[in-house]
Design a protein around this motif. Structure first.
Motif, PDB file in Angstrom:
ATOM      1  N   SER A  67      -3.339   7.050  -3.480  1.00 31.50           N
ATOM      2  CA  SER A  67      -2.915   5.801  -2.852  1.00 31.50           C
ATOM      3  C   SER A  67      -3.222   4.644  -3.787  1.00 31.50           C
ATOM      4  CB  SER A  67      -3.606   5.587  -1.505  1.00 31.50           C
ATOM      5  OG  SER A  67      -4.990   5.343  -1.673  1.00 31.50           O
ATOM      6  N   THR A  68      -2.394   3.611  -3.683  1.00 32.37           N
ATOM      7  CA  THR A  68      -2.620   2.385  -4.447  1.00 32.37           C
ATOM      8  C   THR A  68      -2.374   1.192  -3.539  1.00 32.37           C
ATOM      9  OG1 THR A  68      -1.894   3.424  -6.504  1.00 32.37           O
ATOM     10  CG2 THR A  68      -1.991   1.027  -6.470  1.00 32.37           C
ATOM     11  N   TYR A  69      -3.312   0.273  -3.519  1.00 32.71           N
ATOM     12  CA  TYR A  69      -3.137  -1.007  -2.832  1.00 32.71           C
ATOM     13  C   TYR A  69      -3.144  -2.097  -3.887  1.00 32.71           C
ATOM     14  CZ  TYR A  69      -4.191  -5.191  -0.102  1.00 32.71           C
ATOM     15  OH  TYR A  69      -4.151  -6.454   0.446  1.00 32.71           O
ATOM     16  N   LEU A  70      -2.161  -2.997  -3.832  1.00 32.19           N
ATOM     17  CA  LEU A  70      -2.086  -4.087  -4.795  1.00 32.19           C
ATOM     18  C   LEU A  70      -1.627  -5.347  -4.078  1.00 32.19           C
ATOM     19  CD1 LEU A  70      -2.479  -4.696  -7.816  1.00 32.19           C
ATOM     20  CD2 LEU A  70      -0.041  -4.300  -8.134  1.00 32.19           C
ATOM     21  N   LYS A  71      -2.318  -6.428  -4.339  1.00 34.14           N
ATOM     22  CA  LYS A  71      -1.980  -7.713  -3.716  1.00 34.14           C
ATOM     23  C   LYS A  71      -2.059  -8.825  -4.744  1.00 34.14           C
ATOM     24  CE  LYS A  71      -3.444 -11.003  -0.131  1.00 34.14           C
ATOM     25  NZ  LYS A  71      -2.089 -11.222   0.387  1.00 34.14           N
ATOM     26  N   ILE A  72      -0.959  -9.541  -4.899  1.00 35.93           N
ATOM     27  CA  ILE A  72      -0.903 -10.719  -5.758  1.00 35.93           C
ATOM     28  C   ILE A  72      -1.466 -11.911  -4.993  1.00 35.93           C
ATOM     29  CG2 ILE A  72       0.643 -12.322  -6.943  1.00 35.93           C
ATOM     30  CD1 ILE A  72       0.483  -9.656  -8.323  1.00 35.93           C
TER      31      ILE A  72
ATOM     32  N   PHE B  78       0.868  -1.171   0.000  1.00 29.40           N
ATOM     33  CA  PHE B  78       0.000   0.000   0.000  1.00 29.40           C
ATOM     34  C   PHE B  78       0.909   1.227   0.000  1.00 29.40           C
ATOM     35  CE2 PHE B  78      -1.943   3.483   2.413  1.00 29.40           C
ATOM     36  CZ  PHE B  78      -3.065   3.716   1.639  1.00 29.40           C
ATOM     37  N   VAL B  79       0.654   2.149  -0.929  1.00 30.42           N
ATOM     38  CA  VAL B  79       1.466   3.357  -1.053  1.00 30.42           C
ATOM     39  C   VAL B  79       0.533   4.566  -1.053  1.00 30.42           C
ATOM     40  CG1 VAL B  79       3.241   4.550  -2.383  1.00 30.42           C
ATOM     41  CG2 VAL B  79       3.089   2.064  -2.491  1.00 30.42           C
ATOM     42  N   HIS B  80       0.876   5.564  -0.229  1.00 31.42           N
ATOM     43  CA  HIS B  80       0.084   6.791  -0.110  1.00 31.42           C
ATOM     44  C   HIS B  80       1.051   7.963  -0.230  1.00 31.42           C
ATOM     45  CE1 HIS B  80      -1.366  10.121   2.477  1.00 31.42           C
ATOM     46  NE2 HIS B  80      -2.580   9.767   2.113  1.00 31.42           N
ATOM     47  N   TRP B  81       0.738   8.930  -1.065  1.00 31.38           N
ATOM     48  CA  TRP B  81       1.614  10.084  -1.221  1.00 31.38           C
ATOM     49  C   TRP B  81       0.816  11.252  -1.783  1.00 31.38           C
ATOM     50  CZ3 TRP B  81       0.758   6.576  -4.920  1.00 31.38           C
ATOM     51  CH2 TRP B  81       0.724   6.984  -6.253  1.00 31.38           C
ATOM     52  N   SER B  82       1.400  12.455  -1.648  1.00 25.98           N
ATOM     53  CA  SER B  82       0.783  13.653  -2.218  1.00 25.98           C
ATOM     54  C   SER B  82       1.800  14.336  -3.114  1.00 25.98           C
ATOM     55  CB  SER B  82       0.334  14.624  -1.120  1.00 25.98           C
ATOM     56  OG  SER B  82      -0.701  14.073  -0.346  1.00 25.98           O
ATOM     57  N   MET B  83       1.336  14.948  -4.202  1.00 23.56           N
ATOM     58  CA  MET B  83       2.260  15.642  -5.109  1.00 23.56           C
ATOM     59  C   MET B  83       1.546  16.805  -5.777  1.00 23.56           C
ATOM     60  SD  MET B  83       2.698  12.786  -8.069  1.00 23.56           S
ATOM     61  CE  MET B  83       1.319  12.163  -9.007  1.00 23.56           C
ATOM     62  N   ARG B  84       2.397  17.746  -6.235  1.00 18.51           N
ATOM     63  CA  ARG B  84       1.864  18.975  -6.833  1.00 18.51           C
ATOM     64  C   ARG B  84       2.857  19.520  -7.841  1.00 18.51           C
ATOM     65  NH1 ARG B  84       0.300  24.528  -3.475  1.00 18.51           N
ATOM     66  NH2 ARG B  84      -0.483  25.716  -5.270  1.00 18.51           N
ATOM     67  N   ASP B  85       2.334  20.021  -8.942  1.00 21.52           N
ATOM     68  CA  ASP B  85       3.166  20.727  -9.917  1.00 21.52           C
ATOM     69  C   ASP B  85       3.150  22.214  -9.607  1.00 21.52           C
ATOM     70  OD1 ASP B  85       4.102  18.647 -11.617  1.00 21.52           O
ATOM     71  OD2 ASP B  85       2.098  18.492 -12.487  1.00 21.52           O
TER      72      ASP B  85
ATOM     73  N   VAL C 200       4.242   4.154   3.201  1.00 18.89           N
ATOM     74  CA  VAL C 200       4.328   2.885   2.476  1.00 18.89           C
ATOM     75  C   VAL C 200       4.226   1.738   3.474  1.00 18.89           C
ATOM     76  CG1 VAL C 200       5.783   1.386   1.051  1.00 18.89           C
ATOM     77  CG2 VAL C 200       5.791   3.857   0.665  1.00 18.89           C
ATOM     78  N   ALA C 201       3.440   0.729   3.153  1.00 21.35           N
ATOM     79  CA  ALA C 201       3.408  -0.521   3.914  1.00 21.35           C
ATOM     80  C   ALA C 201       3.535  -1.670   2.931  1.00 21.35           C
ATOM     81  CB  ALA C 201       2.118  -0.639   4.721  1.00 21.35           C
ATOM     82  N   VAL C 202       4.338  -2.676   3.286  1.00 20.79           N
ATOM     83  CA  VAL C 202       4.514  -3.831   2.414  1.00 20.79           C
ATOM     84  C   VAL C 202       4.302  -5.106   3.210  1.00 20.79           C
ATOM     85  CG1 VAL C 202       6.172  -2.568   0.985  1.00 20.79           C
ATOM     86  CG2 VAL C 202       7.021  -4.070   2.799  1.00 20.79           C
ATOM     87  N   GLY C 203       3.968  -6.178   2.490  1.00 17.31           N
ATOM     88  CA  GLY C 203       3.796  -7.470   3.123  1.00 17.31           C
ATOM     89  C   GLY C 203       2.417  -7.643   3.718  1.00 17.31           C
ATOM     90  N   PRO C 204       2.234  -8.706   4.524  1.00 14.08           N
ATOM     91  CA  PRO C 204       0.918  -8.985   5.117  1.00 14.08           C
ATOM     92  C   PRO C 204       0.386  -7.792   5.898  1.00 14.08           C
ATOM     93  CG  PRO C 204       2.427 -10.819   5.469  1.00 14.08           C
ATOM     94  CD  PRO C 204       3.244  -9.709   4.891  1.00 14.08           C
TER      95      PRO C 204
END
Length: 430
Positions: free
Chosen positions: A286-291, A194-201, A358-362
C-alpha cells in the motif's frame, strides 16, 4: 478451520487503550460532491488521540495489553454505540462474518472517512474472459487484462497483468479514474490517494537476466502508475505527442538489481525503498501520498507498507518533495491510476494482481483493516473492508475477511484515520 459463531448477530465489546502506529499530518481540503462516507460535522478534529501521536515505526500497545471484555448479548448494528471515555475502538456491533454489516464504536476516529473509493476482488469475472468494467465497488475506466484462477489470493480469481505469451511480456495498463465533467480530462482531480493491492509472480521477475528468484539487471516494472492525463511520459515528450500531460508517480518502480523507487518521469523524488520483495509469494503493498495544497512543491506525507508471509510488515515513510518546481505550469494533481502499467518485455513472465483497493481525495487514508496479528507490524495479511458511514465515534462497514475467513489465526480489526494513524487492534471473535 475455525467455525463461525452460531448466532448470526452478536455484540462484541472490547475496551482498549488508545494507540497509534503512524503520525502523518493532514490538511483541510474541500469535500468532493460525491462524498458519501463522512460525518456531518466540519473537519475540525481528525485526531485519533488527544495525546501527541507516536512515530510511525514505533510499536504501540496491542489488543493483548488491554482488557478483553466481550458482551455476547444479541443485538443489531442499529443499536446506539455505548458511551466511552477511552480513545480507540470500544465495541463492535454485529456479526463478525464475511459480508455482514458491522458497526465499530469508539472515540477519536475523526470526522473524515474515505470520500471516493474503489474495490475489486475479481470474483465477478469468468476465468479466461477480459476484465469487465464492473468491480466489487465502483467501476474501471478502461479495463484491461484477463481473469485467471491460478493462485488467486482473496478468492478464486485474480487479474493477469503480464504474461510472456498473452501480453507479450508487457503490462496491460488497466485504467482507474473517477468521472467528473469539471476535470480537465473528464476525471476527478486529486492531490491525495491511498492504494492497496496484492501481486505475485508465477514465472520470472520482469526484465532482463531475471529468474523466479532473482531480480532483473535493468529497469523493468511499473505496477501502479499514477498520473495526470493519459501519458506518464517525460513532459516534453508528451507535449510533442500533442498532449502536455502532468505529474506522474509509480508505486514503486523497479530500477534494477532489487532497487525500488517511488518516482516518475515528471516527478522527482528521493524516495528509495529497502529490501522488501518476496519472490514467488503474494506481496501485499500500500502507498499513501498527500500533497500539501498550501505548499505543493514542499514536503509531502508518504507512507509505504508491505506484508508477506514470513516477513511481517516493512514500512517506509517520506516527507520530502515529489513535484518539480520547474514544471509549475503543470497543476500539482493526479487524475488516474494504471495497474499492470508497464513491464520490460523479457523473460518468462507471468504476474497476477488481486484485492485492489483505491481511495482518492479527502480522507483517502481512512480505512478499516482486518489483520492476522494483534500487533499490526507482525501481520502477514491484511484485508480492507468498505465503509458505508464514518464519524468520530461510529463507523459502519461491510465486513470483508476474504482468504482470512478460513484462517486458523486470530484476527484483529484496526481503524486507520484520515491522518494515517492506526488504532490498536481488537480481537474478532469467531
Amino acid at each position: 478451520m475455525r467455525q463461525p459463531h452460531p448466532l448470526s448477530v452478536l455484540v462484541f465489546a472490547t475496551l482498549i487503550a488508545c494507540a497509534t502506529s503512524c503520525n502523518e499530518p493532514s490538511s483541510d481540503v474541500d469535500q468532493p460532491s460525491d462524498a458519501g462516507t463522512t460525518g456531518d460535522t466540519a473537519l475540525s478534529d481528525t485526531s485519533s488521540s488527544d495525546a501527541d501521536p507516536i512515530d510511525p515505526d514505533t510499536e504501540g500497545p496491542t489488543d493483548a495489553e488491554a482488557p478483553d471484555v466481550h458482551d455476547t448479548s444479541p443485538d443489531t448494528p442499529d443499536t446506539e454505540c455505548p458511551a466511552t471515555e477511552v480513545d480507540g475502538i470500544s465495541a463492535l456491533l454485529g456479526a463478525a462474518e464475511e459480508g455482514h454489516p458491522l458497526v465499530i464504536c469508539g472515540r477519536g476516529f475523526g470526522d473524515l472517512g474515505p470520500t471516493t473509493y474503489f474495490l475489486d476482488d475479481f470474483e465477478s469475472g469468468r476465468v479466461g474472459a477480459p476484465l469487465g468494467a464492473g468491480a466489487t465497488r465502483g467501476a474501471w475506466l478502461d479495463p484491461r487484462g484477463t481473469y485467471v484462477d491460478d493462485a488467486a489470493l482473496s478468492g478464486t480469481n485474480a487479474l493477469l497483468v503480464a504474461d510472456r505469451i498473452e501480453t507479450e511480456g508487457r503490462g496491460v495498463g488497466a485504467v482507474l479514474g473517477f468521472p467528473d465533467e469539471q476535470g480537465d480530462f473528464g476525471l476527478k482531480h486529486f492531490d491525495e490517494f491511498f492504494v492497496h493491492w496484492s501481486m505475485r509472480d508465477l514465472g520470472d521477475f520482469p526484465g532482463n537476466d531475471s529468474s523466479p528468484t532473482a531480480f532483473s539487471s535493468d529497469s523493468s516494472a511499473k505496477d501502479v502508475w499514477v498520473m495526470y492525463g493519459d501519458r506518464g511520459d517525460n513532459y516534453d515528450y508528451s507535449c510533442s505527442q500533442g498532449s502536455c500531460n502532468g505529474n506522474d508517480i509509480v508505486l514503486a518502480t523497479h530500477t534494477g538489481r532489487g532497487s525500488f523507487k517511488i518516482d516518475g518521469n515528471t516527478t522527482n523524488t528521493s524516495w528509495w525503498l529497502g529490501d522488501y520483495w518476496a519472490f514467488q509469494q503474494w506481496n501485499t503493498l500500500s502507498t499513501y501520498l498527500k500533497i500539501n495544497a498550501d505548499d505543493p512543491y514542499g514536503a509531502v506525507t508518504g507512507v509505504f507498507e508491505h506484508l508477506t508471509q514470513g516477513q511481517g510488515v516493512y514500512r517506509d515513510t517520506y516527507n520530502e518533495g515529489v513535484l518539480r518546481e520547474d514544471l509549475t505550469e503543470i497543476p500539482p494533481l493526479w487524475d488516474r491510476l494504471k495497474f499492470g502499467a508497464w513491464y520490460r518485455s523479457a523473460g518468462d513472465v507471468r504476474r497476477v494482481m488481486d484485492d485492489i483497493y483505491v481511495a482518492v481525495g479527502p480522507g483517502a487514508a481512512a480505512r478499516v483493516e482486518v489483520a492476522n496479528a494483534a500487533n499490526f507490524d507482525e501481520a502477514t495479511r491484511v484485508v480492507i473492508s468498505p465503509t458505508t458511514s464514518w464519524s468520530r465515534g461510529r463507523i459502519e462497514v461491510d465486513l470483508r475477511l476474504a482468504d482470512l475467513s478460513s484462517s486458523d489465526s486470530d484476527l484483529y480489526l484496526f481503524v486507520v484515520d484520515a491522518e494515517h494513524r492506526r488504532s490498536a487492534g481488537v480481537l474478532l471473535p469467531r
